[in-house]
Write a protein that holds these residues in place. Sequence first.
Motif, mmCIF file in Angstrom:
data_model
loop_
_atom_site.group_PDB
_atom_site.id
_atom_site.type_symbol
_atom_site.label_atom_id
_atom_site.label_comp_id
_atom_site.label_asym_id
_atom_site.label_seq_id
_atom_site.Cartn_x
_atom_site.Cartn_y
_atom_site.Cartn_z
ATOM 1 N N SER A 46 0.826 -1.215 0.000
ATOM 2 C CA SER A 46 0.000 0.000 0.000
ATOM 3 C C SER A 46 0.858 1.261 0.000
ATOM 4 O O SER A 46 0.412 2.325 -0.438
ATOM 5 C CB SER A 46 -0.925 -0.002 1.219
ATOM 6 N N ARG A 47 2.073 1.156 0.501
ATOM 7 C CA ARG A 47 2.990 2.307 0.504
ATOM 8 C C ARG A 47 3.796 2.386 -0.783
ATOM 9 O O ARG A 47 4.443 3.397 -1.052
ATOM 10 C CB ARG A 47 3.959 2.205 1.689
ATOM 11 N N LEU A 48 3.784 1.302 -1.546
ATOM 12 C CA LEU A 48 4.699 1.181 -2.677
ATOM 13 C C LEU A 48 3.971 1.015 -4.002
ATOM 14 O O LEU A 48 4.451 0.326 -4.898
ATOM 15 C CB LEU A 48 5.640 -0.006 -2.437
ATOM 16 N N ASP A 49 2.798 1.637 -4.143
ATOM 17 C CA ASP A 49 2.140 1.601 -5.451
ATOM 18 C C ASP A 49 2.995 2.371 -6.456
ATOM 19 O O ASP A 49 3.782 3.249 -6.094
ATOM 20 C CB ASP A 49 0.738 2.205 -5.353
ATOM 21 N N ARG A 50 2.837 2.055 -7.716
ATOM 22 C CA ARG A 50 3.762 2.562 -8.741
ATOM 23 C C ARG A 50 3.154 3.706 -9.557
ATOM 24 O O ARG A 50 3.212 3.704 -10.789
ATOM 25 C CB ARG A 50 4.210 1.405 -9.633
ATOM 26 N N THR A 51 2.618 4.680 -8.862
ATOM 27 C CA THR A 51 2.126 5.888 -9.509
ATOM 28 C C THR A 51 2.984 7.053 -9.041
ATOM 29 O O THR A 51 3.177 7.243 -7.837
ATOM 30 C CB THR A 51 0.658 6.161 -9.150
ATOM 31 N N PHE A 52 3.496 7.836 -9.992
ATOM 32 C CA PHE A 52 4.418 8.912 -9.665
ATOM 33 C C PHE A 52 3.963 10.202 -10.332
ATOM 34 O O PHE A 52 3.589 10.203 -11.505
ATOM 35 C CB PHE A 52 5.838 8.565 -10.127
ATOM 36 N N SER A 53 4.018 11.294 -9.581
ATOM 37 C CA SER A 53 3.613 12.579 -10.160
ATOM 38 C C SER A 53 4.630 13.103 -11.157
ATOM 39 O O SER A 53 4.293 13.858 -12.066
ATOM 40 C CB SER A 53 3.392 13.601 -9.032
ATOM 41 N N ILE A 54 5.883 12.717 -10.981
ATOM 42 C CA ILE A 54 6.949 13.083 -11.917
ATOM 43 C C ILE A 54 7.604 11.794 -12.379
ATOM 44 O O ILE A 54 8.149 11.039 -11.575
ATOM 45 C CB ILE A 54 7.992 13.999 -11.256
ATOM 46 N N GLU A 55 7.546 11.508 -13.666
ATOM 47 C CA GLU A 55 8.072 10.248 -14.183
ATOM 48 C C GLU A 55 8.668 10.470 -15.570
ATOM 49 O O GLU A 55 7.991 10.958 -16.480
ATOM 50 C CB GLU A 55 6.969 9.195 -14.246
ATOM 51 N N ILE A 56 9.936 10.139 -15.712
ATOM 52 C CA ILE A 56 10.638 10.327 -16.983
ATOM 53 C C ILE A 56 10.492 9.055 -17.812
ATOM 54 O O ILE A 56 10.806 7.956 -17.334
ATOM 55 C CB ILE A 56 12.121 10.646 -16.733
ATOM 56 N N PRO A 57 10.014 9.162 -19.047
ATOM 57 C CA PRO A 57 9.862 7.961 -19.888
ATOM 58 C C PRO A 57 11.216 7.314 -20.173
ATOM 59 O O PRO A 57 12.162 7.979 -20.599
ATOM 60 C CB PRO A 57 9.231 8.508 -21.174
ATOM 61 N N THR A 58 11.329 6.041 -19.870
ATOM 62 C CA THR A 58 12.546 5.279 -20.151
ATOM 63 C C THR A 58 12.143 3.927 -20.722
ATOM 64 O O THR A 58 10.993 3.516 -20.613
ATOM 65 C CB THR A 58 13.387 5.068 -18.879
ATOM 66 N N GLY A 59 13.103 3.234 -21.307
ATOM 67 C CA GLY A 59 12.789 1.978 -21.975
ATOM 68 C C GLY A 59 13.162 0.758 -21.172
ATOM 69 O O GLY A 59 13.127 0.762 -19.934
ATOM 70 N N LYS A 60 13.540 -0.275 -21.850
ATOM 71 C CA LYS A 60 13.878 -1.561 -21.243
ATOM 72 C C LYS A 60 15.136 -1.426 -20.392
ATOM 73 O O LYS A 60 16.101 -0.764 -20.789
ATOM 74 C CB LYS A 60 14.083 -2.606 -22.334
ATOM 75 N N VAL A 61 15.142 -2.095 -19.227
ATOM 76 C CA VAL A 61 16.295 -1.995 -18.344
ATOM 77 C C VAL A 61 17.453 -2.827 -18.878
ATOM 78 O O VAL A 61 17.272 -3.767 -19.660
ATOM 79 C CB VAL A 61 15.950 -2.455 -16.908
ATOM 80 N N SER A 62 18.658 -2.484 -18.434
ATOM 81 C CA SER A 62 19.854 -3.249 -18.776
ATOM 82 C C SER A 62 20.080 -4.332 -17.722
ATOM 83 O O SER A 62 19.358 -4.417 -16.734
ATOM 84 C CB SER A 62 21.066 -2.310 -18.866
ATOM 85 N N ASN A 63 21.114 -5.136 -17.917
ATOM 86 C CA ASN A 63 21.357 -6.250 -17.010
ATOM 87 C C ASN A 63 22.859 -6.462 -16.845
ATOM 88 O O ASN A 63 23.537 -6.923 -17.769
ATOM 89 C CB ASN A 63 20.693 -7.531 -17.534
ATOM 90 N N GLN A 64 23.377 -6.135 -15.669
ATOM 91 C CA GLN A 64 24.799 -6.312 -15.401
ATOM 92 C C GLN A 64 25.163 -7.758 -15.105
ATOM 93 O O GLN A 64 26.337 -8.125 -15.076
ATOM 94 C CB GLN A 64 25.238 -5.442 -14.229
#
Length: 438
Positions: A46-64
């Motif tokens: 309930s504290r960690l829902d994924r809605t953000f007032s400021i969000e920069i569009p980004t693509g697929k994540v990388s993998n180290q």
Amino acid sequence: MAIALTKQALAALRAKQAEDQNAAVLTRAITKNGIRAASYDNQAASRLDRTFSIEIPTGKVSNQKHSGRCWEFSLLNTLRHKFATKYHVKDFELSQNYLFFWDKIERANIFYRNVEQTARQPINDRLVQFLFDNPGEDGGQWAMAASLVQKYGVVPASVMPETYNTTNTTEFQEVLSRQLRKDGLKLRQLVMDGAGEAELQSLEKSMLQQVYRMAAYSFGEPPTSFDLEYRDDKHAYHRTANLTPQDFYQQYFDTDLDDYVVVTNSPDKPLNRLYSLPDEDNIIGGKSIEFLNVDMGVLTDVAVQQLKDGETIWFGNDVLRQMDREKGYLDAHLYESAKLFGINGHLTKAQRLQTGEGEVSHAMTLTGVDIVDDTPTKWKVENSWGVKNGQDGYFVMTQDWFDEYVYEVVVHKRYLAPEFQAILNERPTRLPAWDPLH
């Protein structure tokens, strides 16, 4: 003062435990499920829902993958986000292998210099031990990645792709560290025997050639030039022939890395001061590792400002604390293990740093923040652990986790108030190589 435990003392411990009416049920829960599972807060979602007032569009994540290259991945992520926005290429990726190769060469070179400079100190001297501990390691700092980009430029991932040895670095690290230790011992002996500068330089040259060969065999040799080809998100084709890596960076990226500063919150040392960590620099004559140490409120404010302006942020943190890797949760109260045992195990941020519990163990990228009543409540985090962790590789972090376990953000100097910009011109206080910020 503690004394030897007698039979009577041990009996008293057992008797006191028997008075605990919750002992049986807690013992069953903890022994069957483990401490973390038994103390997990299921209300965290309930504290960690994924809605953000400021969000920069980004693509697929990388993998180290199985490597310690997060510091390189995070810097390259911030650069590729800019490229993606400017040239409309959503999932463009830069080569981590390219920077990794040159880091191994440069770090071997500076290791030889540092060994020479400390050659007359005992082998068990703390700094000498630090130098020899793991000279082929993967870990690093933002300034180290920035130095590599400034000197060598960048290339697309397609030009120098990952290899087995970049995604699984343990074997190479082991072989390289052993070779560097052997080289270092030989250089120490030559210095103590009075060898001249020409003899030392000749030997270092042959040693460095060996390291270059090891890296070339393991990672492939870096390109000196390449043809840039890509299709943008509208499927338009683009091609530029015969670019050097330096040309590519200068022509396609408008980021001057000298305009950025590592803003740190390390409350174990005085705030509002500039610190340096020269024993971790990776390039002779390259960018110095420096930290502007400020209050957490200042660090939070400059991070919010940069995100509001649409730019993602490299940040250093202690990711293994209070983390649910599968769900991608970072919450300071995710596991209440101390309460499970009826104790108060809290240490302040300063105390964790002073006692060795606190450290900068990982680097990730801030891509969003949720602001409620002018106050940040949670942050969107791009990790470099692939899409199977979190939500397609993205984590969500509460503000209390940010306060407790974030130690560094890299922001443009323009977001700093004048009094902090003035500190950047002061002579930095040198930190020992083993400082928790290393």
